[in-house]
Design a protein around this motif. Structure first.
Motif, PDB file in Angstrom:
ATOM      1  N   GLY A  59     -30.532  49.686  11.201  1.00 42.86           N
ATOM      2  CA  GLY A  59     -29.294  50.174  11.790  1.00 42.86           C
ATOM      3  C   GLY A  59     -29.554  51.179  12.894  1.00 42.86           C
ATOM      4  N   VAL A  60     -28.487  51.685  13.462  1.00 37.42           N
ATOM      5  CA  VAL A  60     -28.631  52.683  14.519  1.00 37.42           C
ATOM      6  C   VAL A  60     -28.923  54.040  13.907  1.00 37.42           C
ATOM      7  N   ASN A  61     -28.074  54.461  12.968  1.00 38.24           N
ATOM      8  CA  ASN A  61     -28.245  55.773  12.347  1.00 38.24           C
ATOM      9  C   ASN A  61     -28.990  55.700  11.017  1.00 38.24           C
ATOM     10  N   SER A  62     -28.665  54.703  10.219  1.00 38.02           N
ATOM     11  CA  SER A  62     -29.325  54.531   8.919  1.00 38.02           C
ATOM     12  C   SER A  62     -28.922  53.179   8.350  1.00 38.02           C
ATOM     13  N   GLY A  94     -33.371  57.196  16.130  1.00 37.28           N
ATOM     14  CA  GLY A  94     -34.359  58.271  16.039  1.00 37.28           C
ATOM     15  C   GLY A  94     -35.779  57.761  16.190  1.00 37.28           C
ATOM     16  N   GLU A  95     -36.069  56.605  15.615  1.00 39.96           N
ATOM     17  CA  GLU A  95     -37.422  56.049  15.688  1.00 39.96           C
ATOM     18  C   GLU A  95     -37.775  55.616  17.112  1.00 39.96           C
ATOM     19  N   VAL A  96     -36.840  54.959  17.769  1.00 32.57           N
ATOM     20  CA  VAL A  96     -37.092  54.524  19.147  1.00 32.57           C
ATOM     21  C   VAL A  96     -37.235  55.743  20.053  1.00 32.57           C
ATOM     22  N   PHE A  97     -36.390  56.749  19.843  1.00 33.99           N
ATOM     23  CA  PHE A  97     -36.474  57.975  20.638  1.00 33.99           C
ATOM     24  C   PHE A  97     -37.830  58.650  20.453  1.00 33.99           C
ATOM     25  N   LYS A  98     -38.300  58.746  19.215  1.00 35.60           N
ATOM     26  CA  LYS A  98     -39.613  59.356  18.954  1.00 35.60           C
ATOM     27  C   LYS A  98     -40.725  58.571  19.639  1.00 35.60           C
ATOM     28  N   GLU A  99     -40.655  57.250  19.556  1.00 35.95           N
ATOM     29  CA  GLU A  99     -41.693  56.398  20.151  1.00 35.95           C
ATOM     30  C   GLU A  99     -41.729  56.550  21.667  1.00 35.95           C
ATOM     31  N   ILE A 100     -40.570  56.536  22.278  1.00 33.79           N
ATOM     32  CA  ILE A 100     -40.510  56.680  23.734  1.00 33.79           C
ATOM     33  C   ILE A 100     -40.986  58.066  24.143  1.00 33.79           C
ATOM     34  N   ASN A 101     -40.541  59.074  23.432  1.00 30.63           N
ATOM     35  CA  ASN A 101     -40.918  60.445  23.764  1.00 30.63           C
ATOM     36  C   ASN A 101     -42.418  60.659  23.579  1.00 30.63           C
ATOM     37  N   LYS A 102     -42.984  60.069  22.539  1.00 34.02           N
ATOM     38  CA  LYS A 102     -44.407  60.242  22.253  1.00 34.02           C
ATOM     39  C   LYS A 102     -45.272  59.557  23.310  1.00 34.02           C
ATOM     40  N   ASN A 103     -44.932  58.340  23.675  1.00 37.97           N
ATOM     41  CA  ASN A 103     -45.785  57.561  24.569  1.00 37.97           C
ATOM     42  C   ASN A 103     -45.409  57.641  26.042  1.00 37.97           C
ATOM     43  N   MET A 121     -31.391  38.937  18.401  1.00 40.06           N
ATOM     44  CA  MET A 121     -32.810  38.812  18.168  1.00 40.06           C
ATOM     45  C   MET A 121     -33.549  40.085  18.578  1.00 40.06           C
ATOM     46  N   ALA A 122     -33.136  40.698  19.681  1.00 35.36           N
ATOM     47  CA  ALA A 122     -33.826  41.910  20.130  1.00 35.36           C
ATOM     48  C   ALA A 122     -33.654  43.029  19.109  1.00 35.36           C
ATOM     49  N   TRP A 123     -32.444  43.133  18.554  1.00 36.51           N
ATOM     50  CA  TRP A 123     -32.191  44.191  17.576  1.00 36.51           C
ATOM     51  C   TRP A 123     -33.026  43.960  16.317  1.00 36.51           C
ATOM     52  N   ASN A 124     -33.133  42.715  15.891  1.00 38.21           N
ATOM     53  CA  ASN A 124     -33.981  42.407  14.734  1.00 38.21           C
ATOM     54  C   ASN A 124     -35.433  42.757  15.032  1.00 38.21           C
ATOM     55  N   GLY A 125     -35.877  42.461  16.244  1.00 39.92           N
ATOM     56  CA  GLY A 125     -37.250  42.793  16.632  1.00 39.92           C
ATOM     57  C   GLY A 125     -37.507  44.287  16.595  1.00 39.92           C
ATOM     58  N   ILE A 126     -36.537  45.064  17.067  1.00 45.45           N
ATOM     59  CA  ILE A 126     -36.681  46.527  17.030  1.00 45.45           C
ATOM     60  C   ILE A 126     -36.753  47.004  15.588  1.00 45.45           C
ATOM     61  N   MET A 127     -35.876  46.467  14.730  1.00 43.15           N
ATOM     62  CA  MET A 127     -35.872  46.903  13.329  1.00 43.15           C
ATOM     63  C   MET A 127     -37.174  46.517  12.632  1.00 43.15           C
ATOM     64  N   LEU A 128     -37.731  45.359  12.964  1.00 45.28           N
ATOM     65  CA  LEU A 128     -38.991  44.945  12.339  1.00 45.28           C
ATOM     66  C   LEU A 128     -40.165  45.785  12.836  1.00 45.28           C
ATOM     67  N   MET A 129     -40.250  45.982  14.141  1.00 42.57           N
ATOM     68  CA  MET A 129     -41.404  46.707  14.694  1.00 42.57           C
ATOM     69  C   MET A 129     -41.361  48.198  14.388  1.00 42.57           C
ATOM     70  N   ALA A 130     -40.177  48.799  14.464  1.00 46.12           N
ATOM     71  CA  ALA A 130     -40.073  50.243  14.223  1.00 46.12           C
ATOM     72  C   ALA A 130     -39.896  50.562  12.745  1.00 46.12           C
ATOM     73  N   GLN A 131     -39.752  49.543  11.913  1.00 45.86           N
ATOM     74  CA  GLN A 131     -39.532  49.694  10.474  1.00 45.86           C
ATOM     75  C   GLN A 131     -38.360  50.647  10.219  1.00 45.86           C
ATOM     76  N   CYS A 132     -37.208  50.254  10.779  1.00 46.07           N
ATOM     77  CA  CYS A 132     -35.993  51.041  10.640  1.00 46.07           C
ATOM     78  C   CYS A 132     -34.843  50.087  10.354  1.00 46.07           C
ATOM     79  N   THR A 155     -34.797  52.779   5.370  1.00 45.50           N
ATOM     80  CA  THR A 155     -33.517  53.489   5.352  1.00 45.50           C
ATOM     81  C   THR A 155     -33.284  54.354   6.586  1.00 45.50           C
ATOM     82  N   LYS A 156     -34.318  54.638   7.336  1.00 42.90           N
ATOM     83  CA  LYS A 156     -34.127  55.500   8.510  1.00 42.90           C
ATOM     84  C   LYS A 156     -33.533  54.700   9.666  1.00 42.90           C
ATOM     85  N   GLY A 157     -32.773  55.391  10.513  1.00 43.69           N
ATOM     86  CA  GLY A 157     -32.108  54.742  11.642  1.00 43.69           C
ATOM     87  C   GLY A 157     -33.058  54.451  12.790  1.00 43.69           C
TER      88      GLY A 157
END
Length: 181
Positions: free
Chosen positions: A14-17, A89-98, A1-12, A84-86
């Motif tokens: 898979g891990v890489n793609s 990278g999206e989670v890393f950008k979000e954490i780094n930005k905020n 469920m957590a992984w699905n939540g990450i994919m829904l919120m970050a609009q990504c 299609t994006k992994g």
């Protein structure tokens, strides 16, 4: 469920793609054993589908759109429906930005803390015992050695004496000094 939540919120997806889900799996969902359901072959998890394609209209229409999106192979006409994006990278950008400075500060604190623990551990390991403990340890070792087997060195007594120096100085007017031995 957590992984699905990450994919829904970050609009990504898979891990890489989206290619992380390149193997075909068959998913079947049964909540009641009396209900017979046909297995559904999905190429991607439904969480990989873009929200815009399944949140419009009523719930049944949204569910049908979601299942249809997940049934189609990524690429081609379906490329607009699937993220299609992994996620890495999206989670890393979000954490780094905020939270970048806070995380860097935390990492720096952890590194300094670990180094301090190493230094203190080395100091504890190599700190000599108190003087009383050392003295008692030496006495214990000496008590195990028989007294008659220990050869006592002969100690000579130092007796100082003095004499007039025989050193000839280039200046003849200087007085000879006294050497103390």
């Amino acid at each position: 469920m957590a992984w699905n939540g990450i994919m829904l919120m970050a609009q990504c997806c898979g891990v890489n793609s989206v290619n992380d889900f390149s193997k075909n799996y068959t998913y079947t969902e049964k909540s009641d054993p009396s209900i017979v359901m046909q297995p559904i072959q999905l190429y991607v998890p439904p969480a990989c589908c873009r929200r815009a394609y399944f949140v419009r209209g009523n719930a049944e229409y949204g569910l049908q759109q979601l299942i249809q999106c997940a049934k189609e192979k990524p690429g081609g006409d379906n490329a607009a429906r699937i993220n299609t994006k992994g996620c890495y990278g999206e989670v890393f950008k979000e954490i780094n930005k905020n939270h970048g400075p806070a995380i860097m500060g935390l990492l720096l604190f952890i590194i300094i803390w670990e180094m301090l623990q190493i230094v203190l551990g080395v100091l504890v390991k190599f700190t000599p015992p108190p003087k009383e403990e050392r003295k008692s340890a030496v006495e214990q070792r000496l008590s195990t050695i028989p007294r008659d087997s220990v050869v006592q060195p002969k100690v000579k007594k130092f007796v100082p004496y003095s004499k007039v120096s025989t050193f000839a100085h280039p200046e003849l007017n200087r007085i000879k000094s006294t050497e103390i031995w």
